[in-house]
Enzyme design. Structure first.
Site, PDB file in Angstrom:
ATOM      1  N   ASN A  62      23.716  56.359  59.034  1.00  0.00           N
ATOM      2  CA  ASN A  62      25.160  56.540  59.302  1.00  0.00           C
ATOM      3  C   ASN A  62      25.519  57.764  58.901  1.00  0.00           C
ATOM      4  OD1 ASN A  62      27.810  56.136  59.503  1.00  0.00           O
ATOM      5  ND2 ASN A  62      27.994  54.665  57.825  1.00  0.00           N
ATOM      6  N   TRP A  63      25.654  58.766  59.900  1.00  0.00           N
ATOM      7  CA  TRP A  63      26.160  59.899  59.705  1.00  0.00           C
ATOM      8  C   TRP A  63      27.391  60.127  59.304  1.00  0.00           C
ATOM      9  CZ3 TRP A  63      23.459  63.526  64.015  1.00  0.00           C
ATOM     10  CH2 TRP A  63      22.137  63.326  64.141  1.00  0.00           C
ATOM     11  N   LYS A  64      28.282  59.169  59.485  1.00  0.00           N
ATOM     12  CA  LYS A  64      29.631  59.183  59.224  1.00  0.00           C
ATOM     13  C   LYS A  64      30.457  60.418  59.828  1.00  0.00           C
ATOM     14  CE  LYS A  64      29.031  56.809  55.054  1.00  0.00           C
ATOM     15  NZ  LYS A  64      29.599  56.466  53.903  1.00  0.00           N
TER      16      LYS A  64
ATOM     17  N   HIS B 100      32.347  48.361  58.414  1.00  0.00           N
ATOM     18  CA  HIS B 100      31.938  49.328  57.081  1.00  0.00           C
ATOM     19  C   HIS B 100      33.297  49.427  56.345  1.00  0.00           C
ATOM     20  CE1 HIS B 100      30.980  52.853  54.776  1.00  0.00           C
ATOM     21  NE2 HIS B 100      29.867  52.472  55.214  1.00  0.00           N
TER      22      HIS B 100
ATOM     23  N   GLU C  59      34.493  51.657  54.732  1.00  0.00           N
ATOM     24  CA  GLU C  59      35.478  52.769  54.942  1.00  0.00           C
ATOM     25  C   GLU C  59      36.385  52.401  56.179  1.00  0.00           C
ATOM     26  OE1 GLU C  59      32.665  56.026  55.389  1.00  0.00           O
ATOM     27  OE2 GLU C  59      32.035  55.730  53.239  1.00  0.00           O
TER      28      GLU C  59
ATOM     29  N   GLU D  93      26.339  46.022  51.239  1.00  0.00           N
ATOM     30  CA  GLU D  93      26.725  47.175  50.710  1.00  0.00           C
ATOM     31  C   GLU D  93      27.790  47.089  49.487  1.00  0.00           C
ATOM     32  OE1 GLU D  93      26.035  50.868  53.294  1.00  0.00           O
ATOM     33  OE2 GLU D  93      27.881  50.260  53.988  1.00  0.00           O
TER      34      GLU D  93
ATOM     35  N   GLY E  10      28.307  56.155  48.182  1.00  0.00           N
ATOM     36  CA  GLY E  10      28.806  57.439  47.638  1.00  0.00           C
ATOM     37  C   GLY E  10      28.706  57.746  46.291  1.00  0.00           C
TER      38      GLY E  10
ATOM     39  N   SER F 172      24.037  54.625  48.164  1.00  0.00           N
ATOM     40  CA  SER F 172      23.172  55.547  47.276  1.00  0.00           C
ATOM     41  C   SER F 172      21.792  55.499  47.617  1.00  0.00           C
ATOM     42  CB  SER F 172      23.698  55.505  45.972  1.00  0.00           C
ATOM     43  OG  SER F 172      25.139  55.929  45.793  1.00  0.00           O
TER      44      SER F 172
ATOM     45  N   GLY G 130      23.543  56.585  54.081  1.00  0.00           N
ATOM     46  CA  GLY G 130      24.773  57.612  54.461  1.00  0.00           C
ATOM     47  C   GLY G 130      24.356  58.868  54.157  1.00  0.00           C
TER      48      GLY G 130
END
Ligand code: PGA
Length: 255
Positions: free
Chosen positions: A9-11, A98, A100, A168, A174, A214, A235
């Site tokens: 997931n490159w975000k 997700h 976010e 997650e 993160g 992570s 991520g």
């Protein structure tokens, strides 16, 4: 042996097309040489058509996914992209819900409409679930159960074989360290039980459970082996070319 699924997931990275091409080209080359690992790269949406096209099937070992999609196929929805459009581009997977995006206001109800729309196109939804924090009374288990049930509320049972769940825990995203792999194992069993209660034992056994939060090239193998998950949602490490390549190779070395 069942293939492990590694989702990158490159975000919202990287900021240039040339940077995106650099990562894609290197990762594709390595992924194509692996034996028991399937890679899905989810770049920002506008890079997708630079990597794949409907006419050109990438390979049986790597494909391109999206990080989000809308719940309708077409219409007056300014700024949105539909699962049907992504399917037409050759996208195989879509991340949904997700944390976010949940933080931007996406509710379980919105997510369940998206899951339904994605399933109907034949794409695999990667439905993200996870508790914000762990309380000593175990209430987070109830939260997680409700999140799964509500996020799948509109998912038709006959299409459930396309479903992938990404567990997650939000506090591990993160962060410095992932969750303890032994606890990941417990949580994946709990998620299978919830899926089994909704869709039956066989569907629960067949639904891949990924872990995210992570993950890096140092811990990936141990998380899969001890956590007994079917793959990983990665991520930061997915845009770090040497780290992600090492991660893929170490996961592929699991016998
Ligand atoms: P991270 O992100 O690997 O950078 O913790 C995971 C995710 O948000 O899916």
């Amino acid at each position: 042996m069942k293939r492990k699924i590694i989702v990158g997931n490159w975000k919202m990275e990287p900021t240039t097309l040339s940077g995106a091409r650099r990562i894609w080209t290197k990762v594709r080359k390595v992924s194509n040489q692996l034996n028991s690992t399937y890679t899905v790269i989810c770049p920002p949406i506008l890079y997708i058509s630079k990597f794949i096209s409907k006419e050109k099937v990438v390979s049986p070992l790597i494909s391109v996914g999206a990080q989000n999609a809308y719940s309708e196929d077409h219409g007056a929805f300014t700024g949105e992209v539909s699962p049907a459009m992504l399917q037409d581009m050759g996208v195989t997977h879509i991340i949904v819900g997700h944390s976010e995006r949940r933080d931007m206001g996406e509710t379980d109800e919105i997510i369940s409409k998206k899951v339904q729309a994605i399933l109907e196109t034949g794409i695999h939804p990667i439905v993200c679930v996870g508790e914000r924090e762990r309380d000593e009374h175990g209430l987070y288990l109830e939260t997680l159960k409700n999140q799964i049930k509500n996020s799948l509320a509109k998912a038709p049972k006959k299409l459930i074989n396309q479903l992938i769940i990404a567990y997650e825990p939000i506090w591990a995203i993160g962060a410095k360290d992932p969750m303890d792999p032994m606890i990941i194992h417990e949580m994946s069993l709990f998620i299978k039980k919830v899926i089994s209660d909704i869709y039956g034992h066989d569907n629960a056994i067949n639904t891949p459970i990924l872990y995210g939060g992570s993950v890096n090239f140092r811990n990936a193998k141990e998380i899969i082996e001890k956590g007994q998950v079917d793959g990983l949602l990665v991520g930061r490490e997915s845009v770090n070319i040497p780290g992600f390549i090492e991660l893929l190779k170490s996961v592929d070395s699991i016998s």
